[in-house]
Design a protein around this motif. Structure first.
Motif: not given
Length: 428
Positions: A3, A7, A10, A97, A109
Motif C-alpha cells: 500500500t 499511496a 492516490l 489503498s 485510484l
C-alpha cells in the motif's frame, strides 16, 4: 499488496480524500456502505454475493442457450471464470489503498476524476436499466397469469395485457423507492437465493410431473446467435458494482476471494441447470423468459411465476437507490424529503416509459449484458488493475490473460451491442 507504493498515486490523482471529494462521498452513500459494527461473516457475505448474482438472468438463461446452441454452454463457463477472476482483480485493487470503499473509488485510484466518472457512468447506467427489465418481466408474467385483462380510463385511454401490468407493478413498487433506510428491503431481497433454487425446481417439476417432458432437441451451434447468448451470459454475472462493498463488509477481507469462488460456482451450477432444463424441454421454441413457456393452470407453473414476481418487488428499490442518491446529492435543496420523493418518483416513471416503449425482455437484457455488464465486469477491472499496478509488477502470464480478456471483452461488447440493438429495432 504494497500500500505504501500506491499511496503517492492516490495523492497524485487526488480522487480519494474522503473529506475533499464530494463525488467520493456520494458514491459511498450510493452504494450503501457496509455497517461499521463488527463486519459480516464469511457465510453471510456468501449469501449476499449469491443474492447479488442471482436474479432476472435465471429466467433468460434457457433463451440464451437457444440463441447460441448447446456448445455455447462452454462460453457460459468461460464467462463465469472470467468474471470471477476480474472480481478478484477488483479485490486486489482495493488492497492498494484503505480509502477505496466502492467501485468508483477504484476508477479514481487508477485514472483520477475521469476514472471515477467513467466507472460511475457505466455502473449507474447498468443499475438503471436492470429495473426496466424487472418491469418488463412483471408485465409478461402477470399477463400470462391473468390473460385478457384490461382497464379503460375513459377518453380513449385503454391499458391492456402486459402494458397494464407494467403500470400496476410500478405503482406497487413506487412506495418502496421512497424509503431512505433500505435495511428491511435488504433482508427481504435475501430471499432471492431461495427463490432461484425454487424456480429451477418448479421447471424440473413441470418437465417430470406435469408432462412437459424433454422433447426439445435444439441445435449444437448457432453462430449468428452467439453475440446475444454472450450478452445474456454476461448479464447473469453482473455483480461487480457491489463487490467492493461486500468485500468491505467482511470481518476478514482477505477471505473475499474464497467468497467469490463459492458464489460463482454455486450460481453457475444453478444457471447451468436452468439452461439445460429449459432447452431440453422447449428447444428453439423457448421464450425470452422460460416461465412464459410453462403450462397454464399447473401448480408448478403458478409457483414458478409467483416466485419470479416476488424478487423484482424487493430488488427494484435496491437497484435504483444508488442512482437516486447520486442525483439527490447534486440537487437536494429545501424540503429534502419531498424533493427526494419527487426524484425517485420521476425515476420510476421514466423506467415505466422505457419498459412500455421497449417491451423486449430478452433483447434488452442482452443489450445491458453486452454494452454495460461486459464493460463493468470485464474491461474496467482489467484496465484499472493494469493502471494501478503497472505491467512491470505483474507476471507475463497474468498480463497475457488480462490483455486477452480485454480483447475478447471488447469484441463481445461491440458484436453483442450491435446485434441487440439490431433486434430491438427490428421488433418495432
Amino acid at each position: 499488496m504494497d500500500t505504501g507504493s500506491a499511496a503517492p498515486l492516490l495523492h497524485a490523482h487526488g480522487g480519494l480524500q474522503a473529506g475533499r471529494d464530494p463525488a467520493a462521498a456520494h458514491d459511498h452513500v450510493g452504494q450503501c456502505s457496509p455497517e461499521a459494527s463488527g463486519g459480516a461473516t464469511f457465510l453471510r457475505t456468501c449469501f449476499n454475493g449469491l443474492n447479488a448474482l442471482s436474479g432476472a438472468g435465471l429466467l433468460s438463461i434457457p433463451y440464451a442457450l437457444a440463441e447460441g446452441g448447446w456448445l455455447s454452454l462452454v462460453l457460459l463457463l468461460v464467462v463465469a471464470m472470467v468474471c470471477c477472476y476480474t472480481g478478484q482483480l477488483l479485490q486486489t485493487c482495493m488492497g492498494a489503498s484503505a480509502d477505496v470503499r466502492g467501485y468508483p473509488d477504484i476508477g479514481a485510484l487508477a485514472f483520477g476524476v475521469k476514472g471515477r466518472f467513467a466507472v460511475s457512468a457505466f455502473m449507474y447506467a447498468e443499475l438503471y436499466l436492470v429495473p426496466i427489465g424487472f418491469l418488463i418481466m412483471e408485465g409478461d408474467n402477470l399477463d400470462k397469469l391473468f390473460p385478457g385483462t384490461s382497464l379503460s380510463l375513459g377518453a380513449g385511454l385503454l391499458f391492456s395485457g402486459k402494458h397494464l401490468f407494467i403500470v400496476l407493478a410500478s405503482i406497487m413498487i413506487l412506495p418502496t423507492t421512497w424509503l431512505r433506510n433500505l435495511g428491511v428491503l435488504a433482508y427481504v431481497s435475501a430471499s432471492g437465493v431461495l427463490a432461484s433454487v425454487v424456480l429451477v425446481f418448479c421447471v424440473l417439476w413441470a418437465a417430470v410431473v406435469d408432462g412437459v417432458g424433454f422433447q426439445g432437441k435444439g441445435t449444437m451451434l448457432n453462430v449468428s446467435g452467439l453475440p446475444t447468448a454472450l450478452g445474456l451470459y454476461t448479464f447473469c454475472y453482473c455483480g461487480h458494482a457491489i463487490f467492493p462493498t461486500l468485500c468491505n463488509s467482511m470481518k476478514k477481507k482477505d477471505k473475499f476471494s474464497n467468497v467469490l469462488v463459492v458464489c460463482f460456482v454455486a450460481c453457475t451450477l444453478n444457471y447451468g441447470s436452468m439452461a439445460i432444463l429449459g432447452y431440453l424441454m422447449y428447444g428453439d421454441d423457448v421464450e425470452s423468459q422460460v416461465t412464459l413457456n410453462l403450462p397454464e393452470g399447473k401448480l408448478s407453473s403458478k409457483l414458478a411465476i409467483y416466485t419470479a414476481l416476488i424478487n423484482p418487488f424487493s430488488k427494484y428499490a435496491l437497484m435504483v437507490t444508488p442512482v437516486a442518491t447520486a442525483i439527490e446529492e447534486k440537487l437536494l435543496t429545501g424540503n429534502k424529503r419531498f424533493v427526494s420523493m419527487l426524484i425517485r418518483t420521476f425515476i420510476v416513471i421514466s423506467t415505466v416509459i422505457i419498459a412500455l416503449t421497449v417491451p423486449f425482455f430478452g433483447h434488452l437484457m442482452a443489450l445491458v449484458g453486452s454494452l454495460l455488464s461486459v464493460v463493468a465486469s470485464m474491461l474496467l477491472p482489467c484496465i484499472c488493475y493494469l493502471k494501478i499496478f503497472g505491467t512491470a509488477r505483474c507476471s507475463r502470464p497474468e498480463v497475457a490473460v488480462i490483455v486477452m480478456i480485454i480483447i475478447l471483452g471488447s469484441l463481445v461488447a461491440a458484436c453483442g451491442t450491435y446485434s441487440s440493438l439490431q433486434k430491438i429495432i427490428h421488433e418495432f
